[in-house]
Write a protein that holds these residues in place. Sequence first.
Motif, PDB file in Angstrom:
ATOM      1  N   VAL A 231     -39.200 -55.159  36.267  1.00 45.80           N
ATOM      2  CA  VAL A 231     -40.634 -55.298  36.556  1.00 45.80           C
ATOM      3  C   VAL A 231     -41.494 -54.207  35.943  1.00 45.80           C
ATOM      4  O   VAL A 231     -42.716 -54.365  35.844  1.00 45.80           O
ATOM      5  N   ASN A 232     -40.901 -53.095  35.544  1.00 47.33           N
ATOM      6  CA  ASN A 232     -41.674 -51.999  34.960  1.00 47.33           C
ATOM      7  C   ASN A 232     -41.584 -51.942  33.436  1.00 47.33           C
ATOM      8  O   ASN A 232     -42.115 -51.019  32.816  1.00 47.33           O
ATOM      9  N   LEU A 233     -40.924 -52.939  32.850  1.00 48.82           N
ATOM     10  CA  LEU A 233     -40.758 -52.957  31.403  1.00 48.82           C
ATOM     11  C   LEU A 233     -42.119 -53.111  30.721  1.00 48.82           C
ATOM     12  O   LEU A 233     -42.908 -54.003  31.061  1.00 48.82           O
ATOM     13  N   THR A 234     -42.393 -52.236  29.768  1.00 51.16           N
ATOM     14  CA  THR A 234     -43.641 -52.327  29.000  1.00 51.16           C
ATOM     15  C   THR A 234     -43.398 -52.812  27.574  1.00 51.16           C
ATOM     16  O   THR A 234     -44.284 -53.414  26.971  1.00 51.16           O
ATOM     17  N   ILE A 235     -42.227 -52.536  27.038  1.00 49.21           N
ATOM     18  CA  ILE A 235     -41.882 -52.975  25.678  1.00 49.21           C
ATOM     19  C   ILE A 235     -40.535 -53.684  25.729  1.00 49.21           C
ATOM     20  O   ILE A 235     -39.528 -53.107  26.153  1.00 49.21           O
ATOM     21  N   PHE A 236     -40.516 -54.942  25.294  1.00 46.78           N
ATOM     22  CA  PHE A 236     -39.266 -55.698  25.219  1.00 46.78           C
ATOM     23  C   PHE A 236     -39.202 -56.357  23.848  1.00 46.78           C
ATOM     24  O   PHE A 236     -39.986 -57.250  23.528  1.00 46.78           O
ATOM     25  N   ARG A 237     -38.279 -55.888  23.033  1.00 44.24           N
ATOM     26  CA  ARG A 237     -38.085 -56.435  21.693  1.00 44.24           C
ATOM     27  C   ARG A 237     -36.654 -56.961  21.571  1.00 44.24           C
ATOM     28  O   ARG A 237     -35.702 -56.188  21.639  1.00 44.24           O
ATOM     29  N   ALA A 238     -36.536 -58.271  21.407  1.00 38.94           N
ATOM     30  CA  ALA A 238     -35.233 -58.902  21.192  1.00 38.94           C
ATOM     31  C   ALA A 238     -35.279 -59.756  19.932  1.00 38.94           C
ATOM     32  O   ALA A 238     -34.484 -60.688  19.775  1.00 38.94           O
ATOM     33  N   ASN A 239     -36.213 -59.462  19.060  1.00 40.95           N
ATOM     34  CA  ASN A 239     -36.432 -60.267  17.867  1.00 40.95           C
ATOM     35  C   ASN A 239     -35.289 -60.178  16.872  1.00 40.95           C
ATOM     36  O   ASN A 239     -34.495 -59.244  16.879  1.00 40.95           O
ATOM     37  N   ASP A 240     -35.221 -61.203  16.035  1.00 44.00           N
ATOM     38  CA  ASP A 240     -34.277 -61.258  14.916  1.00 44.00           C
ATOM     39  C   ASP A 240     -32.832 -61.144  15.383  1.00 44.00           C
ATOM     40  O   ASP A 240     -32.068 -60.288  14.918  1.00 44.00           O
ATOM     41  N   ASN A 241     -32.473 -62.022  16.307  1.00 49.27           N
ATOM     42  CA  ASN A 241     -31.096 -62.196  16.742  1.00 49.27           C
ATOM     43  C   ASN A 241     -30.742 -63.670  16.639  1.00 49.27           C
ATOM     44  O   ASN A 241     -31.383 -64.415  15.877  1.00 49.27           O
ATOM     45  N   LEU A 242     -29.750 -64.102  17.377  1.00 50.86           N
ATOM     46  CA  LEU A 242     -29.336 -65.501  17.384  1.00 50.86           C
ATOM     47  C   LEU A 242     -29.412 -66.069  18.790  1.00 50.86           C
ATOM     48  O   LEU A 242     -28.629 -66.937  19.176  1.00 50.86           O
ATOM     49  N   LEU A 243     -30.360 -65.589  19.560  1.00 46.40           N
ATOM     50  CA  LEU A 243     -30.495 -65.997  20.954  1.00 46.40           C
ATOM     51  C   LEU A 243     -30.995 -67.438  21.054  1.00 46.40           C
ATOM     52  O   LEU A 243     -31.797 -67.891  20.237  1.00 46.40           O
ATOM     53  N   THR A 244     -30.515 -68.144  22.078  1.00 43.55           N
ATOM     54  CA  THR A 244     -30.832 -69.557  22.251  1.00 43.55           C
ATOM     55  C   THR A 244     -31.339 -69.814  23.673  1.00 43.55           C
ATOM     56  O   THR A 244     -31.474 -68.903  24.480  1.00 43.55           O
ATOM     57  N   GLY A 245     -31.575 -71.099  23.961  1.00 47.07           N
ATOM     58  CA  GLY A 245     -32.026 -71.484  25.298  1.00 47.07           C
ATOM     59  C   GLY A 245     -33.509 -71.274  25.473  1.00 47.07           C
ATOM     60  O   GLY A 245     -34.244 -70.935  24.538  1.00 47.07           O
ATOM     61  N   GLY A 246     -33.970 -71.472  26.693  1.00 48.17           N
ATOM     62  CA  GLY A 246     -35.385 -71.312  26.990  1.00 48.17           C
ATOM     63  C   GLY A 246     -35.703 -69.944  27.548  1.00 48.17           C
ATOM     64  O   GLY A 246     -34.817 -69.148  27.859  1.00 48.17           O
ATOM     65  N   LEU A 247     -36.996 -69.683  27.668  1.00 46.53           N
ATOM     66  CA  LEU A 247     -37.430 -68.440  28.295  1.00 46.53           C
ATOM     67  C   LEU A 247     -37.384 -68.629  29.805  1.00 46.53           C
ATOM     68  O   LEU A 247     -37.962 -69.593  30.327  1.00 46.53           O
ATOM     69  N   PRO A 248     -36.726 -67.723  30.521  1.00 48.17           N
ATOM     70  CA  PRO A 248     -36.665 -67.851  31.982  1.00 48.17           C
ATOM     71  C   PRO A 248     -38.058 -67.773  32.592  1.00 48.17           C
ATOM     72  O   PRO A 248     -38.914 -66.996  32.149  1.00 48.17           O
ATOM     73  N   ASP A 249     -38.270 -68.564  33.619  1.00 49.30           N
ATOM     74  CA  ASP A 249     -39.560 -68.538  34.303  1.00 49.30           C
ATOM     75  C   ASP A 249     -39.824 -67.180  34.941  1.00 49.30           C
ATOM     76  O   ASP A 249     -40.974 -66.781  35.110  1.00 49.30           O
ATOM     77  N   SER A 250     -38.733 -66.453  35.216  1.00 46.62           N
ATOM     78  CA  SER A 250     -38.881 -65.140  35.860  1.00 46.62           C
ATOM     79  C   SER A 250     -39.535 -64.115  34.953  1.00 46.62           C
ATOM     80  O   SER A 250     -39.915 -63.035  35.415  1.00 46.62           O
ATOM     81  N   ILE A 251     -39.694 -64.466  33.658  1.00 45.07           N
ATOM     82  CA  ILE A 251     -40.340 -63.515  32.746  1.00 45.07           C
ATOM     83  C   ILE A 251     -41.756 -63.205  33.218  1.00 45.07           C
ATOM     84  O   ILE A 251     -42.311 -62.145  32.915  1.00 45.07           O
ATOM     85  N   GLY A 252     -42.317 -64.109  34.005  1.00 48.16           N
ATOM     86  CA  GLY A 252     -43.659 -63.881  34.538  1.00 48.16           C
ATOM     87  C   GLY A 252     -43.735 -62.773  35.563  1.00 48.16           C
ATOM     88  O   GLY A 252     -44.835 -62.369  35.962  1.00 48.16           O
ATOM     89  N   ASN A 253     -42.566 -62.247  36.005  1.00 44.79           N
ATOM     90  CA  ASN A 253     -42.560 -61.134  36.953  1.00 44.79           C
ATOM     91  C   ASN A 253     -42.712 -59.785  36.277  1.00 44.79           C
ATOM     92  O   ASN A 253     -42.929 -58.771  36.953  1.00 44.79           O
TER      93      ASN A 253
END
Length: 545
Positions: A231-253
């Motif tokens: 919940v305190n994350l200010t910077i999240f970078r996961a770009n340029d990988n091979l990640l799949t699936g959808g974005l979790p709804d919990s990202i709104g937290n």
Amino acid sequence: MGDLPAIGTQGHQPVWKQHHRSDTRVHRQHLLASIHRLCGKFLGGSIPESIGRLTNLLAVQMAQNQFIGEIPVSFFNLSSIYEIYLGFNHLNGSLPSTLFDTVPLLEHLLLNNNNLHGNIPASASNASYLVEIDLFNNEFSGIIPSRFGNSQYLWWVEIGQNQLEAREASDWVFLNSLTNCSDLATLDLQQNRLGGFLPNSLADLSPGITTLIIAQNQITGNLPSRIGNLVNLTIFRANDNLLTGGLPDSIGNMRSLNVLSLKGNRFSGQIPDSMGNLYQLSRVDLQNNFFTGRIPSSLGGLANLQELDMSSNRLSGQIPIELLSLQSLSIRLDLSNNLLTGPLTREIGRLRNLKWLGAANNHLSGEIPDSIGDCLRECIPRRYSSVNEQLERPARAGSFKQSPSQKIPNFLGSIKGLQLLNLSFNEFEGQVPVNGVFKNSTAISLSGNSKLCGGDPILHLHLCDEQSNNSSGRKHLSTALKIIIAVASTVLCLVFALCLFAAFGRLKRLDKKFSFNPMEEQFRRASYPELLSATDGFAPSNIIE
């Protein structure tokens, strides 16, 4: 080396005893103020082996110099040392595997921006008091030690831009150990060779973590459904990988999130409406994925959003009016290379601070509103992030369509700040303006719009109907004029010839008039027989003398 004790030889009580769960940033600033004598002095050469004789040495700060060669082995026998700052040099070699055994009180190890190689010492599992480790931008390789997070005081881990590896699930065990670090604020693993499935334990990191970077690796799998726990994350970078699936709804937290970069993966599904809860977001990059469905209208509530890139996905539906009304957008809004439909509404004129607009390669229709002129400084309806890519990669059918009666608005040519305009591979039609940016053929791209006409001749567009009519009229006028001139010339020539003929005849008559002998008219003409009879056969007596 006689001056080195001044770096830090005072009596020292380890910081971990004085500042349990304290603000380490403040402490670090204090250290920078008190032990700075050899930092940034452009010192060069090798670190001498004799440094190992300074047995009372507690801290070394020799960053931002020109030191070369390997760090002496004797240096790592200084068992009392708790701080090593040697970043931004040209050091090479490897670290001894027993580093954290021989230097058991080490709290701060900063060796970033050197040429060090080899494995991260396995003894890191024994680093009980480690607060900060920065090995960024070196050539470290191998597996990250499984108990890398053994220190409960670990606050800062920056080991990106190396050649560290992970292939099996067992290679990610170090992440489990980091979940025990309740003070962890930064974890940077970017630009390594980390692969395999992303562990769900990523969501179990300290709730106080503020920076999490796993970008530019080969990581597969899904984002953990509990990622919203951070919940305190200010910077999240996961770009340029091979990640799949959808974005979790919990990202709104993750309501403290300021920067979110997930571009260059294989994410799919709809963008969750809960992203509209991330009121602190200033930059969002979701480009080059497989997101589908509509753009959430809830994004229009992100009052701090300055940059939004959703290009190169499969988003459909109309662009939300709420998004086009978001006045905070000032850097970039890129929705190009999707399946968006409908018109660009007049609300886009509210984006008065926007510098970069991309909407090419969609199925948009209708008139380009004149209000867009109120917001553009640079207008780049583009397919990809660079002009070179735009020209190299094929266009998708459809793109930024106009209704058959619409034209490129003339106001685009009058925008003073407009430096680059790409309207290629659309269905624009009508006459191209010749003012402003349209004067510079190297600053615009209009290819793939077969119905455009006019403009600068350098663009090699066909003439517009009006121009064709004018040109045709001019051609007809020119032909008629030529005929008239020819006829007139012929008539004039004939008249001139007749005049010459008449004048010549008159001259001839005058010539005859003045060429006869006037005496001829004073005497009657006589025939030969008459003369013969009258002169008696021309007798000598009739000769006049």
